[in-house]
Design an enzyme around this catalytic site. Structure first.
Site, PDB file in Angstrom:
ATOM      1  N   GLN A   1      -6.358  -1.418   3.442  1.00  0.00           N
ATOM      2  CA  GLN A   1      -5.531  -1.048   4.584  1.00  0.00           C
ATOM      3  C   GLN A   1      -6.166   0.123   5.327  1.00  0.00           C
ATOM      4  O   GLN A   1      -6.468   1.161   4.730  1.00  0.00           O
ATOM      5  CB  GLN A   1      -4.109  -0.662   4.191  1.00  0.00           C
ATOM      6  CG  GLN A   1      -3.248  -0.440   5.443  1.00  0.00           C
ATOM      7  CD  GLN A   1      -1.841   0.009   5.172  1.00  0.00           C
ATOM      8  OE1 GLN A   1      -1.629   1.109   4.680  1.00  0.00           O
ATOM      9  NE2 GLN A   1      -0.863  -0.840   5.512  1.00  0.00           N
TER      10      GLN A   1
ATOM     11  N   PRO B   1       0.854  -1.195   0.000  1.00  0.00           N
ATOM     12  CA  PRO B   1       0.000   0.000   0.000  1.00  0.00           C
ATOM     13  C   PRO B   1       0.886   1.239   0.000  1.00  0.00           C
ATOM     14  O   PRO B   1       1.796   1.351   0.829  1.00  0.00           O
ATOM     15  CB  PRO B   1      -0.790  -0.132   1.314  1.00  0.00           C
ATOM     16  CG  PRO B   1       0.064  -1.000   2.189  1.00  0.00           C
ATOM     17  CD  PRO B   1       0.812  -1.919   1.277  1.00  0.00           C
ATOM     18  N   MET B   2       0.636   2.160  -0.933  1.00  0.00           N
ATOM     19  CA  MET B   2       1.470   3.355  -1.054  1.00  0.00           C
ATOM     20  C   MET B   2       0.581   4.574  -1.257  1.00  0.00           C
ATOM     21  O   MET B   2      -0.179   4.640  -2.228  1.00  0.00           O
ATOM     22  CB  MET B   2       2.466   3.206  -2.210  1.00  0.00           C
ATOM     23  CG  MET B   2       3.526   2.144  -1.961  1.00  0.00           C
ATOM     24  SD  MET B   2       4.606   1.845  -3.386  1.00  0.00           S
ATOM     25  CE  MET B   2       3.549   0.795  -4.394  1.00  0.00           C
TER      26      MET B   2
ATOM     27  N   GLY C   1      10.399  -4.115   2.351  1.00  0.00           N
ATOM     28  CA  GLY C   1      11.447  -3.126   2.561  1.00  0.00           C
ATOM     29  C   GLY C   1      12.682  -3.367   1.726  1.00  0.00           C
ATOM     30  O   GLY C   1      13.390  -4.354   1.952  1.00  0.00           O
ATOM     31  N   GLY C   2      12.923  -2.500   0.747  1.00  0.00           N
ATOM     32  CA  GLY C   2      14.165  -2.534  -0.010  1.00  0.00           C
ATOM     33  C   GLY C   2      14.319  -3.699  -0.967  1.00  0.00           C
ATOM     34  O   GLY C   2      15.433  -3.958  -1.435  1.00  0.00           O
TER      35      GLY C   2
ATOM     36  N   CYS D   1       3.383   3.445   9.074  1.00  0.00           N
ATOM     37  CA  CYS D   1       3.578   4.748   8.434  1.00  0.00           C
ATOM     38  C   CYS D   1       4.128   5.755   9.443  1.00  0.00           C
ATOM     39  O   CYS D   1       3.572   5.919  10.529  1.00  0.00           O
ATOM     40  CB  CYS D   1       2.265   5.247   7.860  1.00  0.00           C
ATOM     41  SG  CYS D   1       2.409   6.835   7.007  1.00  0.00           S
TER      42      CYS D   1
END
Length: 337
Positions: free
Chosen positions: A69, A16-17, A211-212, A99
């Site tokens: 979300q 989710p962004m 992550g990454g 977040c």
């Protein structure tokens, strides 16, 4: 609306962004992968309960499996919002505990909840009691001066006691003071080994690493240690990555290249344009499709410059694709000369 699967697979998902994974973005990602689990942008409980639900929560039936979300920290409000999401057909309800923005800190949700694991567990128990679909958590490994081993395991264990079976772990701390949200996506060091250890020591839980992660080979490496991998910015900026997910991650399905994705996305574009949606609201998610390919710059330029003009339609996408095809042909001609 099509019937959702009983339990979405967490083997591969798109993060989710905020400002990115809206319904148009998710529909593009879905033509690239039929099996990746997609997530909405974070929606606060206040927005769900009091806002424009069609604008905030509306989605295309073709997006399944898709998770909602939520952001919030009041168990009753989260239960009510989760019930609305489940009634709308979302396949999963996920709580944001990761977040780090100032807005979520002031609202007592997001990453700051890493400091209140008992409250998170209470929230998850309320969500779980309200809906029949999976209730999941997306968290960090800790915040600020917390010991990640203690903060992560405490949060997971309390939530597991409340009935949560699946966790998405962004393998970085969040620094709530001193770093911007953007810096929090890059500056704190990654600790993949801690997430691997969480899976080893809690084998009955579904652990998804986030992550990454830059590409599918990296995802495949992580999948040797955890149950699932979530890609965020890499999937958004180079969406063609998703075209190989069904084949390489799930072991079935075609590999979808960018040109095929454009063709498959075209009916969605046409339908939304007919409803009055501006082309730019959709084409902005397509800018990275031909990343690293001949004509990529022309593709982005045409969509960016022409796509924002009043009345812009499919002819803009066709012109941008034609520029890519021409650039590829010119490169092949040079190679053959």
């Amino acid at each position: 609306m099509s019937l959702p699967p009983a339990v979405p697979s967490h083997r591969f998902s798109v993060a989710p962004m905020m400002d990115w994974t809206d319904r148009h973005c998710r529909s593009l990602h879905r033509v690239l992968s039929k099996q990746a689990l997609l997530y909405t942008e974070m929606v606060t409980t206040g927005a769900v309960l009091h806002g424009d639900r069609e604008r905030l929560l509306g989605y295309d039936a073709g997006e399944h499996p898709v998770a909602l979300q939520l952001g919030g920290s009041d168990p009753a409000d989260l239960a009510a919002a989760a019930r609305i999401g489940a009634d709308l057909g979302y396949d999963e309800i996920n709580l944001n505990v990761g977040c780090p923005s100032d807005r979520v800190q002031s609202g007592r949700f997001g990453a700051c909840l890493m400091r209140e694991p008992a409250l998170v567990a209470e929230c998850m128990a309320a969500i779980g009691a309200a809906v029949a679909v999976p209730a999941t958590v997306k968290c960090r490994i800790g915040v600020d001066d917390q010991d990640p081993e203690e903060s992560l395991f405490t949060l997971v264990d309390l939530c597991a006691q409340a009935g949560v079976r699946s966790f998405v772990v962004h393998a970085r701390k969040a620094w709530l003071k001193g770093l911007s949200p953007k810096e929090n996506r890059d500056v704190p060091p990654l600790d993949y080994e801690l997430v691997y250890r969480l899976k080893r020591e809690r084998p009955d839980l579904t652990i998804v690493l986030n992550g990454g992660v830059p590409d599918l080979p990296a995802a495949a490496s992580h999948l040797e240690q955890v149950d699932g991998v979530m890609l965020g910015r890499a999937a958004y900026h180079t969406p063609e990555i998703l075209g190989a997910v069904d084949s390489l991650v799930f072991g079935g399905g075609d590999i979808i290249d960018s040109a095929t994705a454009v063709a498959l996305y075209r009916p969605y574009l046409a339908a939304r344009l007919e409803e009055g949606t501006p082309l730019a609201a959709m084409s902005r998610h397509m800018l990275g499709l031909f990343h690293g390919r001949p004509g990529a710059r022309a593709w982005r330029r045409i969509l960016t410059v022409e796509g924002v003009k009043p009345g812009a339609g499919l002819e803009v996408v066709d012109a941008a694709l034609a520029a890519v095809v021409q650039a590829m042909a010119e490169r092949e001609a040079r190679a053959a000369a």
